[in-house]
Design a protein around this motif. Structure first.
Motif, mmCIF file in Angstrom:
data_model
loop_
_atom_site.group_PDB
_atom_site.id
_atom_site.type_symbol
_atom_site.label_atom_id
_atom_site.label_comp_id
_atom_site.label_asym_id
_atom_site.label_seq_id
_atom_site.Cartn_x
_atom_site.Cartn_y
_atom_site.Cartn_z
ATOM 1 N N GLY A 239 9.833 -38.277 2.592
ATOM 2 C CA GLY A 239 8.928 -39.410 2.435
ATOM 3 C C GLY A 239 8.829 -39.826 0.982
ATOM 4 O O GLY A 239 9.097 -39.033 0.077
ATOM 5 N N GLN A 240 8.423 -41.088 0.800
ATOM 6 C CA GLN A 240 8.250 -41.606 -0.559
ATOM 7 C C GLN A 240 6.809 -41.365 -1.003
ATOM 8 O O GLN A 240 5.880 -41.503 -0.195
ATOM 9 N N THR A 241 6.651 -41.003 -2.252
ATOM 10 C CA THR A 241 5.305 -40.838 -2.785
ATOM 11 C C THR A 241 5.350 -41.143 -4.276
ATOM 12 O O THR A 241 6.273 -41.820 -4.730
ATOM 13 N N GLU A 242 4.322 -40.688 -5.011
ATOM 14 C CA GLU A 242 4.308 -40.896 -6.464
ATOM 15 C C GLU A 242 4.057 -39.567 -7.148
ATOM 16 O O GLU A 242 3.447 -38.676 -6.557
ATOM 17 N N ASP A 243 4.525 -39.448 -8.375
ATOM 18 C CA ASP A 243 4.201 -38.227 -9.121
ATOM 19 C C ASP A 243 2.885 -38.454 -9.863
ATOM 20 O O ASP A 243 2.264 -39.517 -9.737
ATOM 21 N N SER A 244 2.466 -37.444 -10.650
ATOM 22 C CA SER A 244 1.146 -37.550 -11.280
ATOM 23 C C SER A 244 1.082 -38.661 -12.326
ATOM 24 O O SER A 244 0.014 -39.060 -12.751
ATOM 25 N N GLU A 245 2.232 -39.203 -12.713
ATOM 26 C CA GLU A 245 2.272 -40.322 -13.648
ATOM 27 C C GLU A 245 2.409 -41.662 -12.946
ATOM 28 O O GLU A 245 2.553 -42.695 -13.606
ATOM 29 N N GLY A 246 2.466 -41.618 -11.628
ATOM 30 C CA GLY A 246 2.594 -42.861 -10.884
ATOM 31 C C GLY A 246 4.025 -43.328 -10.671
ATOM 32 O O GLY A 246 4.260 -44.452 -10.211
ATOM 33 N N ASN A 247 5.017 -42.485 -10.987
ATOM 34 C CA ASN A 247 6.416 -42.861 -10.727
ATOM 35 C C ASN A 247 6.736 -42.686 -9.251
ATOM 36 O O ASN A 247 6.319 -41.689 -8.649
ATOM 37 N N VAL A 248 7.496 -43.626 -8.717
ATOM 38 C CA VAL A 248 7.947 -43.492 -7.328
ATOM 39 C C VAL A 248 8.863 -42.276 -7.232
ATOM 40 O O VAL A 248 9.747 -42.080 -8.067
ATOM 41 N N CYS A 249 8.642 -41.438 -6.227
ATOM 42 C CA CYS A 249 9.524 -40.286 -6.034
ATOM 43 C C CYS A 249 9.515 -39.876 -4.567
ATOM 44 O O CYS A 249 8.844 -40.509 -3.743
ATOM 45 N N MET B 111 14.483 -44.353 -9.861
ATOM 46 C CA MET B 111 15.860 -44.726 -9.605
ATOM 47 C C MET B 111 15.915 -45.727 -8.449
ATOM 48 O O MET B 111 15.278 -45.521 -7.429
ATOM 49 N N LYS B 112 16.668 -46.785 -8.653
ATOM 50 C CA LYS B 112 16.812 -47.820 -7.629
ATOM 51 C C LYS B 112 17.443 -47.260 -6.357
ATOM 52 O O LYS B 112 18.344 -46.423 -6.442
ATOM 53 N N THR B 113 17.023 -47.755 -5.210
ATOM 54 C CA THR B 113 17.719 -47.352 -3.984
ATOM 55 C C THR B 113 18.987 -48.197 -3.853
ATOM 56 O O THR B 113 19.110 -49.255 -4.479
ATOM 57 N N ILE B 114 19.883 -47.733 -3.008
ATOM 58 C CA ILE B 114 21.140 -48.473 -2.787
ATOM 59 C C ILE B 114 20.824 -49.861 -2.213
ATOM 60 O O ILE B 114 21.542 -50.827 -2.464
ATOM 61 N N PHE B 115 19.701 -49.969 -1.507
ATOM 62 C CA PHE B 115 19.327 -51.253 -0.898
ATOM 63 C C PHE B 115 18.947 -52.281 -1.959
ATOM 64 O O PHE B 115 19.178 -53.470 -1.813
#
Ligand SMILES: Cc1ncc(COP(=O)(O)O)c(C=O)c1O
Lengths: 439, 477
Positions: free
Chosen positions: A293-303, B1-5
């Motif tokens: 699943g997609q979430t965010e780290d403690s700095e708000g980065n998508v991960c 990082m950008k997704t491939i989409f």
């Protein structure tokens, strides 16, 4: 003898001493004598790398690599782009394990997330897991997703691949699960017979699209029948066909499963392959296996992270939705790269070419005296013909010309397959040889 | 990082397939109507994207990976080369036997070698992983009891230290799970075992060395207790690396077992698979094995055993993984195989002793190929948990040990160095652990907020599970 041990004898001695042991005997002294092997293994002496590769080449040469393959039945000779092989050989992907430590596994996690997205796109479903062992075990796991206290039986169309039915039977053999396989009618699912056996105890109806004989089922109607009885509808699909055929999502299926080998994996004498599973949103928590699943780290980065783990064996133990732990991650990556390389047009082209070649082959074989077994059914890349001579005789003749013919079935018929890799020239040659055999 | 989409540009594509040389088929069946949302990218885009992904993935090639219970040893490249020979990759699984003599021959040789190593009599290569092997083994046990009309045996005994797949597999095979508590030393409590066995015991699942890394000295007594009660013993082969060439599961009284080719036999872990979980058994269970077994001497055939439980997977299992393991087996051979266990055990004990100065080892005795540390003391005194220490290791380029397993040890870190790591690498781990400890004393917040050098900080797992986003959705949707 070959070895991958780094420490020299001196280092080993040094470490033994540092750890408080005088020797290896001392280190293993706590192992009871009664269970020790106490002798050398009776296996061959070790080899150098050069000898190993020579021996492996010798073994490989004992196999016949057919130049032209007209056999499918669950394993397909589709074209594999060069970029696929290159990417999936990257050491990081090959040597890592399950991405338990998200901070150093973002690449692995993100590619699984992309895989899940691609499988949802292909099948038209809402959610996907990160893979299971193969298409057959995916179908078997789908049964466990649908079973509950009231609904314990399963209805399977007789047009589902026999190997898939076998695996479902084995998977269900431990737990009380009644399995009804409804015999096929003219190469298609017998709708009336299926409707007649669906009842308030049916957990799900499983149908394959295109079916084992290559024929295209009327999935809409079968889905309606399953739902009318309150059962779930599971579709086992060919992922390449999803470029052109109505998807499980469009048909209203609850779960889509399938064998992903065609998406960039070699036939490899049966594996490793890729079992994919996608489902409608409402069945998300019944899915087995890893999910990213997609979430965010403690700095708000998508991960990305492994998520919904409350379904899994390491948390739930005997209450888990499945026992699966290691899956087929590198095969899922293979499918991800393959689908990215083909893109929407490429996948449609692969599907279209396969269908074109198969239809040409069927017409030419018919002219040569191999009548279609199910002329009224529409097919995709596989089809069944009669065979006027014992199939073995035909196969032996084709083999002389490095052609692997269709799969002889128990009833004397033959299940043929064509993909984009078969040229008109090869097909004409096959038909010419086939004609000779029956003359 | 950008997704491939997000790299997709309408109309961008590769040129992979030729135009058709036959008339177009005219399919009348119901068509796909939803647009096919695959990315539209160039080959260069793909190459760059997945290179970026690879760089953000820690593999064994990047550095030390002492992930307990997973045997992250070096994956020899000769294995991969062997598995990419066209004489293996381009073989259809339903080719007639006379055209696959090399494949069947390899299966036959691999079976003989692995049976000698494990003390089993026959083996199936159909299972695709350890858990799949467990499920297979339990179905063998079930088939055995059924064949004797011994139908009331519906319970599988599993120690509380067992891996989660053990109880989960038992349930899939239709068994009730009886959890038995382990002794303080992590070994099987013989009294507890005697108390639960009976004429409802189908079998016991066990790994030895156990999941805390100790060899259970009572193993013969354990398997005898189960046998006397009429049950069978299943060996979880995840820890075979510790005893290979020295002790055989078959000689410890086990009736069937799986091997993880992706652990003991050096096949790569693939980011989570594919592995392979061959199941071996004693002769009296062989007739129940699933799939097809190699038979014959000159003219080899694949034959389905007489009372086979059926198929566990379509076709012949993860064959190309078996090819890799076989290359490894013939390379190491008789002299090389026992060296695995010796060095795996030495490396683990070296680490255990060197780390015992700073960290608490709940088990003081000689360990096998792995050991478990407990960070309970650090948690109480500095509020630094096993997770914090694990995360701090990431900043050293080291993949952390397995966390919070087995469940019987609080704040557990399970360390398995494997035999292919050098003393220098082990010393670097000792150094990292030592520095982390000292830093935790001085500035616990630094360790509690680790890692500091990775591309992301700790992810929010709670919101990931609470609001699942399981696929990419374009912003305009
Ligand atoms: C002790 C133990 N048993 C069983 C398994 C399951 O093996 P697999 O992941 O191959 O299914 C594992 C895997 O990590 C394990 O550590």
């Amino acid at each position: 003898m070959g070895s991958f041990i780094a420490n020299t004898d001196e280092q080993q001695q040094e470490m033994l001493s540092a750890a408080g042991y005088d020797s290896y005997d001392d280190l293993f002294a706590h192992i009871p004598e009664a269970v020790r092997l106490g002798r050398d293994l009776s296996i061959r002496r070790g080899l150098s790398e050069m000898e190993v590769i020579r021996e492996m080449e010798n073994l490989a040469e004992k196999n016949t690599v057919f130049k032209h393959i007209f056999r499918g039945a669950g394993s397909y000779d589709h074209f594999i782009p060069s970029i696929v092989k290159e990417v999936v050989a990257k050491e990081e992907f090959v040597t890592a394990y399950t991405p338990y430590q998200a901070e150093v596994s973002q690449g692995n996690l993100q590619t699984i997330f992309e895989y899940q997205t691609l499988m949802c796109e292909l099948t038209g479903m809402d959610v996907s897991n990160a893979s299971v062992y193969d298409g057959a075990t995916a179908a078997a796991e789908s049964v466990f997703m649908c079973r509950d206290r009231k609904r314990k039986s399963v209805v399977i169309s007789g047009t589902v691949a026999p190997a898939v039915i076998d695996v479902i039977r084995t998977y269900c053999s431990g737990r009380e699960t009644e399995i009804t396989v409804v015999p096929a009618k003219d190469g298609l699912t017998d709708k009336e017979a299926v409707s007649a056996v669906l009842d308030s105890g049916t957990a799900c109806l499983i149908v394959q699209q295109p079916n084992f004989f290559g024929n295209i089922e009327d999935a809409d109607e079968l889905c309606e029948a399953a739902h009318a009885a309150g059962a779930k509808f599971v579709m086992s699909v060919d992922p390449i066909a999803m470029a052109v055929l109505k998807t499980p999502g469009e048909c209203g299926a609850d779960i889509a499963v399938g064998e992903g080998q065609a998406l960039g994996m070699p036939m490899g004498f049966g594996g490793p392959y890729l079992g994919f599973m996608t489902a409608a949103q409402k069945m998300m928590r019944q899915l087995p296996g890893r999910i990213v699943g997609q979430t965010e780290d403690s700095e708000g980065n998508v991960c990305y992270v492994l998520t919904l783990q409350a379904r899994e064996q390491h948390i739930r133990r005997e209450k888990a939705s499945s026992n699966i732990c290691s899956n087929e991650a590198l095969c899922a990556l293979t499918a991800t790269v393959y689908l990215s390389a083909l893109g929407p047009d490429g996948l449609k082209q692969a599907a279209g070419l396969s269908a074109d070649k198969a239809h040409y082959l069927q017409q030419e074989l018919a002219k040569a005296g191999f009548a279609p077994a199910y002329p009224q059914a529409e097919f995709f890349k596989e089809f069944v013909t009669e065979c006027p001579v014992p199939a073995d005789r035909l196969m032996a003749e084709l083999e002389k010309h490095s052609i692997l013919g269709g799969l002889p079935l128990a009833d004397g018929k033959i299940l043929w397959c064509a993909t984009e890799k078969n040229t008109k020239e090869d097909i004409d040659e096959l038909v010419r040889l086939a004609k000779e055999v029956i003359c | 990082m950008k997704t491939i989409f997000e790299s997709s540009v309408k109309g961008r594509k590769l040129t992979l397939l030729p135009e058709s040389d036959v008339p177009a088929a005219d399919l009348k069946a119901a068509k796909r109507e939803t647009p096919l949302g695959l990315p539209e990218v160039s080959e260069n885009d793909i190459s760059r994207h997945f290179s970026e992904m690879a760089k953000a993935t820690h593999g064994v090639n990047d550095g030390f990976y002492p992930l307990g219970s997973c045997t992250m040893k070096y994956n020899p490249k000769v294995n991969d080369e062997a598995a990419s020979l066209p004489g293996f990759t381009n073989i259809h699984p339903l080719q007639p036997d006379h055209t696959v003599q090399g494949c069947i021959g390899l299966m036959k040789e691999a079976e003989a070698t692995l049976c000698e190593i494990t003390g089993m009599d026959r083996m199936t290569f159909q299972p695709a992983a350890g858990a799949h092997g467990e499920f297979t083994g339990l179905l063998l046990i079930k088939a055995y009891h059924r064949s004797r009309h011994d139908l009331q045996r519906n319970k599988i005994i599993v120690p509380d230290s067992a891996h989660g797949t053990n109880p989960a597999s038992a349930v899939m095979a239709g068994y009730e799970v009886i959890n038995i508590p382990s002794q303080e030393d992590g070994c099987v409590d013989l009294e507890a075992l005697r108390n639960v066995v009976g004429d409802d015991t189908a079998g016991l699942m066990l790994t030895n060395p156990n999941t805390v890394g100790l060899f259970d000295k009572n193993i013969l007594e354990i398997t005898e207790i189960v046998h006397k009660a009429g049950g069978l013993c299943y060996y979880d082969g995840a820890n075979l690396n510790a005893v290979i060439g020295i002790v055989r599961p078959g000689d410890m009284g086990f009736d069937c077992m799986h091997i993880n080719l992706h652990k003991t036999f050096s096949t790569p872990h693939g980011g989570g698979g594919p592995g392979a979980g061959p199941v071996g058994c004693k002769a009296f269970l062989a007739d129940f094995l699933p799939g097809m077994l190699p038979e014959g001497d000159d003219e080899l055939k694949l034959v389905k055993p007489e009372k086979s439980i059926g198929m566990m997977k379509a076709f012949n299992g993860n064959f190309l993984i078996l090819v890799r393991a076989y290359a490894y087996l013939i390379m190491l051979g008789r002299e090389g195989i026992p060296e695995i266990a010796k060095n795996a055990v030495l490396n683990a004990n070296y680490l255990r002793v060197m780390l015992a100065g700073k960290y608490v080892m709940p088990y003081k005795e000689t360990c096998m190929h792995e050991f478990v540390m407990s960070l309970e003391h650090e948690k109480a005194s500095m509020d630094v948990t096993a997770m914090d220490v694990a995360k701090a290791l990431l900043d050293y380029g080291i993949h952390p040990p397995t966390m919070y397993f087995p469940l019987i040890v609080h704040e557990a870190l399970m360390v398995e160095p494997t035999e292919t790591e050098s003393k220098e690498t082990l010393d670097s781990l000792i150094n990292a652990f030592t520095e982390i400890y000292d830093k935790a004393l001085e500035d616990p917040e630094y360790i509690k907020s680790a890692p500091h050098k990775t591309i992301i900080e700790r992810p929010d797992e709670v919101s990931a599970a609470r609001h699942p986003k399981l696929r990419y959705i374009p912003e305009d949707k």
